[in-house]
Design a protein around this motif. Structure first.
Motif, short mmCIF file in Angstrom:
data_model
loop_
_atom_site.label_atom_id
_atom_site.label_comp_id
_atom_site.label_asym_id
_atom_site.label_seq_id
_atom_site.Cartn_x
_atom_site.Cartn_y
_atom_site.Cartn_z
N VAL A 2 16.46 71.67 7.73
CA VAL A 2 15.12 71.40 7.18
C VAL A 2 14.47 70.21 7.89
CG1 VAL A 2 15.72 72.38 4.94
CG2 VAL A 2 15.98 69.91 5.30
N ASP A 3 15.02 69.86 9.08
CA ASP A 3 14.47 68.80 9.92
C ASP A 3 14.52 67.42 9.27
OD1 ASP A 3 13.82 70.67 11.94
OD2 ASP A 3 11.97 71.18 10.90
N MET A 4 15.50 67.22 8.40
CA MET A 4 15.70 65.90 7.80
C MET A 4 16.54 65.02 8.72
SD MET A 4 16.91 65.29 3.88
CE MET A 4 16.68 63.71 3.07
N LEU A 5 17.32 65.67 9.57
CA LEU A 5 18.11 64.99 10.60
C LEU A 5 17.88 65.70 11.92
CD1 LEU A 5 21.63 64.46 8.96
CD2 LEU A 5 19.99 62.66 9.51
N GLU A 6 17.91 64.94 13.01
CA GLU A 6 17.75 65.54 14.33
C GLU A 6 19.08 65.83 15.00
OE1 GLU A 6 15.25 63.07 16.68
OE2 GLU A 6 13.45 63.45 15.46
N LYS A 7 20.11 65.08 14.61
CA LYS A 7 21.42 65.25 15.25
C LYS A 7 22.53 65.03 14.24
CE LYS A 7 21.22 60.45 16.90
NZ LYS A 7 21.26 59.58 18.08
N ASP A 8 23.76 65.30 14.67
CA ASP A 8 24.91 65.13 13.79
C ASP A 8 25.12 63.65 13.46
OD1 ASP A 8 25.65 67.80 13.46
OD2 ASP A 8 26.77 67.82 15.35
N VAL A 9 25.85 63.43 12.37
CA VAL A 9 26.13 62.08 11.90
C VAL A 9 27.63 61.83 11.98
CG1 VAL A 9 26.02 60.54 9.90
CG2 VAL A 9 24.15 62.15 10.35
N ASP A 10 28.01 60.63 12.40
CA ASP A 10 29.43 60.25 12.39
C ASP A 10 29.80 59.94 10.94
OD1 ASP A 10 31.96 59.30 12.75
OD2 ASP A 10 31.36 57.47 13.81
N LEU A 11 30.20 60.97 10.21
CA LEU A 11 30.44 60.84 8.78
C LEU A 11 31.57 59.87 8.45
CD1 LEU A 11 29.96 64.56 7.73
CD2 LEU A 11 28.47 62.64 7.14
N LYS A 12 32.59 59.82 9.32
CA LYS A 12 33.72 58.93 9.03
C LYS A 12 33.28 57.47 8.98
CE LYS A 12 37.42 61.87 10.83
NZ LYS A 12 38.51 62.00 11.82
N SER A 13 32.22 57.15 9.69
CA SER A 13 31.76 55.76 9.73
C SER A 13 30.93 55.37 8.51
CB SER A 13 30.92 55.52 11.00
OG SER A 13 29.67 56.19 10.91
#
Length: 321
Positions: free
Chosen positions: A297-308
């Motif tokens: 839904v275009d809320m993020l442009e790329k993946d997130v380093d979730l572990k961080s």
């Protein structure tokens, strides 16, 4: 020089006061979304006091980024808020961590149609209009994930932004859209099955955490025991709902007034069957699902380093694995 017993006692008392300083706890849409139910149980049954933290009340957050900011500014530095804006804020460098997953699906929402609608399954939404409050909302994320599960692609269904949940319901009633997603509490207070038909219900909704526990790094450093106590009390509240459902319903009926007690009972039992409430364990697959929906839904442009951006160390030991 020997340390006097009175000094030791004084130090212990000071630590206890620090852990149990009275504070309100922020929960997004507390009385309008059942995700916060375990906190209501914990407050009523004395679970916060049992674990040494003095929670005087629960404050309802407005939702979205506003709730994240309010939780960050609160005395606790903790809040139970919608997952997506927490992930977005953390990805943008805000000093916050996800410290627990509190609801493990979107079962607090329902995809509904009018009773005379020809739609029978989510797959029938192809070529139809789906009403949402606003772009990048939880409703749009849910719609995208429901359609993905049904084998539909982006573009197969037209998302129509109507400014509010009330606007989406009005559009549905007037035939301007074919389906919409609304919170189950709103669904029940607006007539429930007597007025609408559920197309996709609690058990069939995507495994995406609708809400998470978040804390500021300041709270993590300065109030670790408080965070552990809140998480332990909430876990007790969650277990109570599953193990003592009828008593939990009587407690929650007061929280969700003016919704009729019978409707509260139906909602709670549906959510128990769907295993909606989590004891807190952080499931990375669920968070990855949330990121995928946010990108859709275009809320993020790329993946997130979730572990961080997660910290499970404030959960009970068996939930940290």
């Amino acid at each position: 020089m020997p340390i006097r017993p009175s000094a030791i006692i004084a130090s212990l008392l000071l630590a206890a006061v620090t852990t149990s300083q009275a504070a309100d706890l922020l929960v997004t849409q507390y009385k309008n979304d059942p995700a916060g139910a375990p906190y209501a149980i914990a407050l009523e049954k004395g679970f916060f006091k049992k674990h040494g933290v003095d929670i005087t009340g629960i404050v309802s957050g407005a939702g979205g980024g506003a709730s994240v900011r309010a939780a960050m500014a609160s005395d606790l530095g903790f809040g139970d808020v919608t997952a997506a804006p927490v992930i977005a804020a953390a990805a943008q460098g805000q000093d916050i961590k996800i410290v627990g997953i509190t609801s493990q699906s979107l079962a607090s929402l329902a995809v509904i149609v009018m009773p005379n609608s020809p739609l029978k399954t989510a797959a029938d939404l192809k070529g139809k209009k789906f009403g949402i409050s606003n772009p990048k909302s939880l409703g749009e994320m849910m719609g995208v994930m429901v359609m993905e599960k049904a084998g539909l692609k982006r573009g197969d269904v037209e998302m129509v932004a109507l400014g509010s949940l009330g606007g989406a319901l009005t559009a549905l009633e007037k035939g301007a859209v074919d389906a919409t997603a609304i919170p189950v509490i709103l669904f029940r207070t607006r007539g429930g099955e007597s007025k609408y038909r559920v197309l996709v219900g609690a058990k069939d909704l995507p495994l995406i955490p609708s809400q998470v526990g978040m804390a500021t790094t300041k709270a993590i450093k300065e109030q670790p025991q408080r965070l552990r106590a809140i998480q332990a009390a909430r876990r007790d509240g969650t277990r109570f709902i599953y193990e003592n459902t009828e008593e939990a319903i009587r407690i929650l009926a007061k929280v969700y007034e003016p919704m009729p007690a019978n409707d509260v009972a139906i909602m709670v039992k549906d959510l128990v069957a769907a295993k909606f409430w989590s004891e807190g364990r952080i499931d990375m697959t669920m968070l990855q699902n949330a990121v995928r929906a946010m990108k859709a839904v275009d809320m993020l442009e790329k993946d997130v380093d979730l572990k961080s951006i997660v910290d499970s160390s404030f959960l009970p030991a068996d939930l940290q694995k």
